[in-house]
Write a protein that holds these residues in place. Structure first.
Motif, PDB file in Angstrom:
ATOM      1  N   GLN A 294       0.823  -1.214   0.000  1.00  0.00           N
ATOM      2  CA  GLN A 294       0.000   0.000   0.000  1.00  0.00           C
ATOM      3  C   GLN A 294       0.859   1.266   0.000  1.00  0.00           C
ATOM      4  N   SER A 295       2.034   1.210   0.633  1.00  0.00           N
ATOM      5  CA  SER A 295       2.910   2.392   0.688  1.00  0.00           C
ATOM      6  C   SER A 295       3.502   2.697  -0.687  1.00  0.00           C
ATOM      7  N   LEU A 296       3.777   1.641  -1.456  1.00  0.00           N
ATOM      8  CA  LEU A 296       4.288   1.850  -2.811  1.00  0.00           C
ATOM      9  C   LEU A 296       3.215   2.492  -3.695  1.00  0.00           C
ATOM     10  N   LEU A 297       1.966   2.039  -3.550  1.00  0.00           N
ATOM     11  CA  LEU A 297       0.885   2.622  -4.353  1.00  0.00           C
ATOM     12  C   LEU A 297       0.746   4.107  -4.045  1.00  0.00           C
ATOM     13  N   LEU A 298       0.857   4.467  -2.764  1.00  0.00           N
ATOM     14  CA  LEU A 298       0.765   5.884  -2.373  1.00  0.00           C
ATOM     15  C   LEU A 298       1.969   6.659  -2.904  1.00  0.00           C
ATOM     16  N   ALA A 299       3.164   6.101  -2.686  1.00  0.00           N
ATOM     17  CA  ALA A 299       4.403   6.779  -3.103  1.00  0.00           C
ATOM     18  C   ALA A 299       4.409   7.027  -4.605  1.00  0.00           C
ATOM     19  N   ARG A 300       3.850   6.082  -5.363  1.00  0.00           N
ATOM     20  CA  ARG A 300       3.822   6.222  -6.813  1.00  0.00           C
ATOM     21  C   ARG A 300       2.968   7.432  -7.210  1.00  0.00           C
ATOM     22  N   GLU A 301       1.827   7.592  -6.555  1.00  0.00           N
ATOM     23  CA  GLU A 301       0.952   8.742  -6.853  1.00  0.00           C
ATOM     24  C   GLU A 301       1.626  10.052  -6.468  1.00  0.00           C
ATOM     25  N   VAL A 302       2.270  10.063  -5.300  1.00  0.00           N
ATOM     26  CA  VAL A 302       2.928  11.278  -4.824  1.00  0.00           C
ATOM     27  C   VAL A 302       4.073  11.649  -5.767  1.00  0.00           C
ATOM     28  N   ALA A 303       4.869  10.655  -6.170  1.00  0.00           N
ATOM     29  CA  ALA A 303       6.010  10.901  -7.056  1.00  0.00           C
ATOM     30  C   ALA A 303       5.538  11.466  -8.398  1.00  0.00           C
ATOM     31  N   LYS A 304       4.445  10.897  -8.901  1.00  0.00           N
ATOM     32  CA  LYS A 304       3.895  11.363 -10.176  1.00  0.00           C
ATOM     33  C   LYS A 304       3.457  12.818 -10.040  1.00  0.00           C
ATOM     34  N   ASP A 305       2.731  13.112  -8.980  1.00  0.00           N
ATOM     35  CA  ASP A 305       2.182  14.452  -8.784  1.00  0.00           C
ATOM     36  C   ASP A 305       3.273  15.494  -8.520  1.00  0.00           C
ATOM     37  N   LEU A 306       4.320  15.106  -7.790  1.00  0.00           N
ATOM     38  CA  LEU A 306       5.390  16.066  -7.468  1.00  0.00           C
ATOM     39  C   LEU A 306       6.521  16.008  -8.487  1.00  0.00           C
ATOM     40  N   GLN A 307       6.403  15.109  -9.444  1.00  0.00           N
ATOM     41  CA  GLN A 307       7.451  14.866 -10.440  1.00  0.00           C
ATOM     42  C   GLN A 307       8.799  14.618  -9.771  1.00  0.00           C
ATOM     43  N   ALA A 308       8.756  13.746  -8.768  1.00  0.00           N
ATOM     44  CA  ALA A 308       9.967  13.383  -8.024  1.00  0.00           C
ATOM     45  C   ALA A 308      10.375  11.954  -8.411  1.00  0.00           C
ATOM     46  N   ASP A 309      11.630  11.599  -8.131  1.00  0.00           N
ATOM     47  CA  ASP A 309      12.111  10.247  -8.418  1.00  0.00           C
ATOM     48  C   ASP A 309      11.503   9.258  -7.420  1.00  0.00           C
TER      49      ASP A 309
END
Ligand SMILES: [Zn+2]
Ligand SMILES: [Zn+2]
Length: 246
Positions: A148-163
Motif C-alpha cells: 500500500q505504501s508503494l501505491l501511495l508513493a507512486r501517486e505522490v512521485a507522479k504528482d510532485l514529479q519526483a524520483d
C-alpha cells in the motif's frame, strides 16, 4: 473532449471513491483536485500545531508553540523530520482500512493526492527528492498482494514529479504485526529489519519515506537508520495518518 466527459458524467455520475455518494458538480472540481467528497474530507481530522518539529507528534495541552518533544530531546531519530497531515481516526481510518484490506487499491489515487498536496507545501524548499515506500517483507507482500505504501508513493512521485525507488530499501526480517505492542516492543520488533541493497542510489540523496500509517514511528526510524548508514544526506517521513496515542 469536454463534451465527451460531460456525456460520460451523465451516464456514469461521478461518485466519491470513499463513501460512494454521488458528487455534485462543484464537488467534483474540488480545490485540492481530490475526487473525495466534501463530507468525507471534512471527516478527516487534520493534525495541527502545536507539534514536535522533529517527529511531528502533536500536543493536546500545554505550550501552544511547536517544540521538540521529550522523546526527540532524549534521543534524536535518524530521520530529520516526520509529518502526517491527518489523524488515523474516523473516516480516514475506514478509508485506509478499505484500501489495505478491502481490495480497494483504487483509493491509492485520491489518498495519494491528499498526501502530495500536503507534501508540496511541507517540502517546498527541498530539491531533487527521492521517494521511497516503506517496504514489506516478500512474505507479507505475497500475503497482501500489494504494498500500500508503494501505491501511495507512486501517486505522490507522479504528482510532485519526483524520483521513485522501491527496490533499494529492503525489508530483510519478517516481523510480527506491530499491533498491540508497546513502544519499546515495537522498536525491538523492527530492529535491523531493513537493509539498503544498492548504496549508490541513495548516496547523498534527500529521501522521502512514504507510509500509510505511523504509530510510534519505530518502523520509519529503522528505515532511516539503514538509509543513513548507506550514506544518504537526510530522510523525511511522509505519512498519511498517525495514531493519536503516539
Ligand atoms: Zn465521500
Ligand atoms: Zn518528537
Amino acid at each position: 473532449m469536454k463534451l465527451f466527459r460531460n456525456l460520460l458524467d451523465l451516464i456514469y455520475p461521478p461518485r466519491c471513491p470513499v463513501c460512494s455518494a454521488f458528487l455534485c458538480h462543484e464537488e467534483s472540481s474540488h480545490e485540492e483536485g481530490s475526487p473525495i467528497c466534501r463530507a468525507c474530507l471534512t471527516s478527516f481530522l487534520r493534525i495541527e500545531s502545536p507539534l514536535c518539529p522533529v517527529c511531528g507528534r502533536f500536543f493536546r495541552a500545554g505550550n501552544p508553540e511547536d517544540h521538540v518533544c521529550e522523546d526527540c530531546l532524549r534521543r534524536r531519530p535518524f530521520f530529520k523530520e516526520a509529518r502526517a497531515p491527518y489523524l488515523y481516526e474516523g473516516g480516514l481510518m475506514t478509508a485506509i482500512h478499505e484500501f489495505k484490506y478491502g481490495a480497494k487499491s483504487f483509493l491509492a489515487k485520491p489518498l495519494g493526492l491528499l498526501l502530495s498536496s500536503f507534501a508540496r507545501t511541507w517540502l517546498a524548499t527541498h530539491k531533487s527528492l527521492l521517494l521511497m515506500p516503506v517496504p514489506l517483507h516478500p512474505r507479507r507482500l505475497r500475503e497482501r498482494g500489494f504494498n500500500q505504501s508503494l501505491l501511495l508513493a507512486r501517486e505522490v512521485a507522479k504528482d510532485l514529479q519526483a524520483d521513485l525507488d522501491f527496490l533499494s530499501l529492503q525489508r530483510v526480517k519478517y516481523t510480527k504485526p506491530q499491533t498491540g505492542l508497546g513502544s519499546e516492543e515495537r522498536a525491538r520488533n523492527v530492529r535491523r529489519a531493513f537493509q539498503v541493497l544498492r548504496r549508490e542510489t541513495v548516496k547523498k540523496r534527500s529521501i522521502v519515506l512514504v507510509d500509510d500509517v505511523a504509530t510510534t514511528g519505530s518502523t520509519l526510524n529503522e528505515c532511516a537508520r539503514a538509509l543513513k548508514k548507506a550514506g544518504c544526506r537526510e530522510v523525511f517521513c511522509l505519512v498519511l495518518a498517525r495514531t493519536s496515542t503516539f
